[in-house]
Design an enzyme around this catalytic site. Structure first.
Site, short mmCIF file in Angstrom:
data_model
loop_
_atom_site.label_atom_id
_atom_site.label_comp_id
_atom_site.label_asym_id
_atom_site.label_seq_id
_atom_site.Cartn_x
_atom_site.Cartn_y
_atom_site.Cartn_z
N ASP A 28 0.85 -1.21 0.00
CA ASP A 28 0.00 0.00 0.00
C ASP A 28 0.88 1.25 0.00
OD1 ASP A 28 -2.09 2.01 0.87
OD2 ASP A 28 -3.27 0.19 1.14
N ASP A 86 3.38 1.30 -4.76
CA ASP A 86 2.44 2.06 -5.61
C ASP A 86 2.09 1.18 -6.81
OD1 ASP A 86 1.10 3.69 -7.37
OD2 ASP A 86 2.54 5.34 -7.26
N VAL A 87 0.82 0.78 -6.90
CA VAL A 87 0.43 -0.16 -7.97
C VAL A 87 0.61 0.40 -9.37
CG1 VAL A 87 -1.22 -1.49 -6.58
CG2 VAL A 87 -2.03 0.52 -7.84
N ASN A 127 -6.46 -5.38 -5.24
CA ASN A 127 -7.59 -4.69 -4.61
C ASN A 127 -7.46 -3.16 -4.59
OD1 ASN A 127 -9.75 -4.27 -2.32
ND2 ASN A 127 -7.83 -3.52 -1.44
N TYR A 183 -14.34 6.54 -13.54
CA TYR A 183 -14.12 5.41 -12.61
C TYR A 183 -14.67 4.12 -13.22
CZ TYR A 183 -14.69 2.58 -8.30
OH TYR A 183 -14.65 1.58 -7.34
N LYS A 194 -13.24 0.15 -14.14
CA LYS A 194 -13.80 -1.07 -13.55
C LYS A 194 -14.34 -2.02 -14.63
CE LYS A 194 -12.65 -0.12 -9.36
NZ LYS A 194 -11.64 -0.95 -8.68
N THR A 210 -16.35 1.84 3.73
CA THR A 210 -14.89 1.95 3.87
C THR A 210 -14.53 3.44 3.78
OG1 THR A 210 -14.42 1.92 1.50
CG2 THR A 210 -14.59 -0.24 2.60
N THR A 259 -15.80 5.28 0.58
CA THR A 259 -17.19 5.70 0.44
C THR A 259 -17.59 6.68 1.55
OG1 THR A 259 -17.70 3.58 1.49
CG2 THR A 259 -18.13 3.76 -0.86
N1 LIG Z 1 -16.06 0.85 -1.10
C1 LIG Z 1 -16.90 0.54 -2.10
O1 LIG Z 1 -18.09 0.82 -2.02
C2 LIG Z 1 -16.40 -0.15 -3.33
C3 LIG Z 1 -17.34 -0.67 -4.21
C4 LIG Z 1 -16.92 -1.36 -5.33
C5 LIG Z 1 -15.58 -1.53 -5.57
N2 LIG Z 1 -14.65 -1.00 -4.72
C6 LIG Z 1 -13.25 -1.27 -5.03
O2 LIG Z 1 -12.71 -2.07 -4.00
C7 LIG Z 1 -11.32 -1.77 -3.83
C8 LIG Z 1 -11.04 -1.41 -2.37
O3 LIG Z 1 -11.78 -0.24 -2.05
P1 LIG Z 1 -12.01 0.28 -0.57
O4 LIG Z 1 -13.42 0.61 -0.47
O5 LIG Z 1 -11.40 -0.65 0.41
O6 LIG Z 1 -11.17 1.64 -0.65
P2 LIG Z 1 -10.31 2.41 0.46
O7 LIG Z 1 -10.08 3.78 -0.08
O8 LIG Z 1 -10.97 2.28 1.78
O9 LIG Z 1 -8.94 1.61 0.48
C9 LIG Z 1 -8.13 1.58 -0.69
C10 LIG Z 1 -6.71 1.28 -0.32
O10 LIG Z 1 -5.92 1.38 -1.52
C11 LIG Z 1 -4.74 2.12 -1.23
N3 LIG Z 1 -4.21 2.73 -2.46
C12 LIG Z 1 -4.69 3.82 -3.13
N4 LIG Z 1 -3.91 4.10 -4.18
C13 LIG Z 1 -2.90 3.17 -4.17
C14 LIG Z 1 -1.77 2.94 -5.00
N5 LIG Z 1 -1.49 3.74 -6.05
N6 LIG Z 1 -0.97 1.89 -4.73
C15 LIG Z 1 -1.23 1.09 -3.65
N7 LIG Z 1 -2.27 1.27 -2.82
C16 LIG Z 1 -3.10 2.29 -3.09
C17 LIG Z 1 -5.20 3.15 -0.19
O11 LIG Z 1 -4.09 3.69 0.52
C18 LIG Z 1 -6.12 2.31 0.67
O12 LIG Z 1 -5.43 1.62 1.70
C19 LIG Z 1 -11.03 -0.65 -4.82
O13 LIG Z 1 -10.49 -1.20 -6.00
C20 LIG Z 1 -12.39 -0.04 -5.08
O14 LIG Z 1 -12.43 0.62 -6.32
C21 LIG Z 1 -15.04 -0.32 -3.60
#
Ligand SMILES: NC(=O)c1ccc[n+]([C@@H]2O[C@H](COP(=O)([O-])OP(=O)(O)OC[C@H]3O[C@@H](n4cnc5c(N)ncnc54)[C@H](O)[C@@H]3O)[C@@H](O)[C@H]2O)c1
Length: 250
Positions: free
Chosen positions: A36, A59-60, A86, A151, A155, A186, A189
């Site tokens: 992360d 960093d992904v 993720n 976005y 996806k 999370t 959101t």
């Molecule tokens: N929360 C939702 O409602 C939701 C719904 C559908 C899909 N998603 C997807 O699920 C996944 C996780 O989302 P979440 O809700 O846990 O989000 P979040 O923002 O709570 O956590 C995301 C994590 O990714 C890390 N991150 C951001 N950019 C990064 C990078 N360049 N390199 C490495 N790490 C990085 C952040 O530091 C954080 O720890 C994401 O791909 C998101 O798009 C989320």
């Protein structure tokens, strides 16, 4: 232990769903690298999980960072055989007003990051008996939403890349599937309206609640484990039923 012998990388593993996945993977016997950009949260989580977890600043969207991450994981725990792709970021914006740099950032982190992850682990996985790659798409990768074009594009791309990768990597023993969460509580959101946003979201869900990281993690455990050994190229919604209807259904 359902993940005994599994060596996993969880990107975005410091917070939100990634933290839930990391905890569940360790609880089921995997050794996990929490990868992360969030150093403090990632280190704190790894410390709390003990020797089976390690935090890596990563960093992904950076290919060199992926090379270092996979080399470090292989050296520390053994050959990586699970990748939870993720990490992701969310930005809203109307087509007419959305700054191009925001669109590009979404593309770099969400789409390119997912591709680079698959690219980085394939050699190790195919040389060491295969593996499982789990790509985080979204309900925004199954349907549309206004203000979400940039976005959603990433996806839908993840959903499409997953199909291609499943066909290309299946013969090499690597399964690739996409997960499609609905609204999950999370930091991603919560920042867009807090409790009021959660209540509004819940009212749209047939189960009448938004999801939690604890709802999502078991799906990742299943897809990472050998229990899902014949599941490849699948897209699995975990959304309380929001995608069960058409536009007039709610
Ligand atoms: N929360 C939702 O409602 C939701 C719904 C559908 C899909 N998603 C997807 O699920 C996944 C996780 O989302 P979440 O809700 O846990 O989000 P979040 O923002 O709570 O956590 C995301 C994590 O990714 C890390 N991150 C951001 N950019 C990064 C990078 N360049 N390199 C490495 N790490 C990085 C952040 O530091 C954080 O720890 C994401 O791909 C998101 O798009 C989320």
């Amino acid at each position: 232990m359902r993940l005994d012998g599994k060596i996993a990388i969880v990107t975005g593993g410091a917070m939100g769903q990634g933290a839930g996945i990391s905890r569940a993977f360790v609880a089921e016997g995997a050794r996990v690298v929490i990868a992360d950009v969030a150093k403090d949260a990632g280190q704190e989580l790894a410390d709390s999980l003990g020797e089976a977890a390690h935090f890596a600043h990563h960093d992904v969207s950076d290919q060199a960072s992926w090379t270092a991450l996979v080399e470090d994981t292989n050296a520390r725990f053994g050959p990586v055989n699970v990748l939870a792709n993720n990490a992701g970021i969310l930005r809203f914006g109307e087509i007419e007003n959305m700054p191009v740099d925001e669109v590009e950032l979404l593309w770099r982190v969400n789409q390119l990051g997912c591709f680079l992850g698959m690219n980085a682990v394939t050699y190790t996985m195919r040389k060491n008996g295969g593996g499982s790659i789990i790509n985080a798409s979204s309900v925004e990768g199954l349907a549309g939403m206004p203000g979400c074009t940039a976005y959603a594009a990433t996806k839908w791309a993840i959903r499409g890349m997953t199909k291609c990768a499943a066909m290309e990597l299946g013969p090499k023993g690597i399964r690739v599937n996409s997960v499609h969460p609905g609204m999950i509580d999370t930091p991603m959101t919560r920042v867009h309206g807090g409790d009021a946003a959660m209540e509004y979201g819940a009212s749209k869900v047939p189960l009448r609640r938004v999801g939690t990281p604890a709802d999502v993690a078991p799906l990742y455990v299943f897809l990472a484990s050998d229990e899902s050994s014949y599941i490849n190229g699948a897209e699995i919604a975990i959304d309380g039923g929001v995608t069960a209807t058409h536009a007039f259904g709610g």
